[in-house]
Design an enzyme around this catalytic site. Structure first.
Site: not given
Length: 193
Positions: A81, A119, A121
């Site tokens: 992340s 992920s 993010d």
């Protein structure tokens, strides 16, 4: 808070970035800012990032794959992340700040993020401008802020990796620093530096 100070922000494997890995190398904390003109007034946008994501490092479009530049296998992120904080003094409201935050995540592609499955993010954005004295900028004036945000975030992402040093974590997991001499050679060969 007691250790907060003015001056340069520590970058690389510091604070929350101590255990992070990005783009096959040691990741960490990075920061950058831009000054821009918005609706005839000079404004600033700044970014602080914590990098922990996969992909192939790119600087100015030049691929710098860890598999090629490191003598050892590249590091693999645990958790995968990237966290991004964007601050500005531009007169923008909450909806517009959401748009700024979206652009911040777009900047990850410029450094080679692959946005792999799993992920997490994300970006948050805030403004220190007091909207009581005047309302927010019109939407059609925001493009320079979006561009400055993506530029600052991309630089902060690169800084987080270039400033990091090799670390050995739990169970002997090693995240190697970017070999700066090899990066300089590759960038020079590509005509970037």
């Amino acid at each position: 808070m007691a250790s907060a100070s003015t001056g340069a922000v520590a970058e690389g494997g510091v604070g929350a970035g101590a255990g992070t890995v990005a783009l096959g190398y040691k990741g960490g904390i990075g920061t950058a800012s831009r000054v821009l003109m918005l609706d005839g007034v000079e404004r600033t946008v700044g970014a602080l990032v914590q990098t922990n994501f996969s992909g192939t490092l790119r600087i100015a479009g030049v691929p710098l794959a860890a598999e090629e530049l490191l003598a050892r296998p590249p590091a693999v992120p645990v958790g995968n992340s990237c966290m991004i904080v964007v601050a500005t003094d531009a007169p923008v409201d909450g909806r517009q700040l959401g748009r700024v935050a979206n652009r911040a995540v777009f900047a990850m592609r410029g450094v080679g993020a692959d946005y792999a499955q799993g992920s997490g993010d994300y970006a948050i954005a805030f403004s220190v401008h007091d909207l009581v004295e005047a309302g927010p900028l019109p939407d059609d004036a925001l493009s320079p802020l979006f561009a400055a945000t993506m530029d600052a975030v991309e630089e902060a992402l690169i800084n987080s990796v270039l400033a990091a040093e090799t670390t050995v974590g739990p169970e002997g997991r090693t995240a190697h620093a970017v070999p700066l001499d090899l990066v300089r050679e590759r960038l020079a060969a590509a005509g970037v530096v």
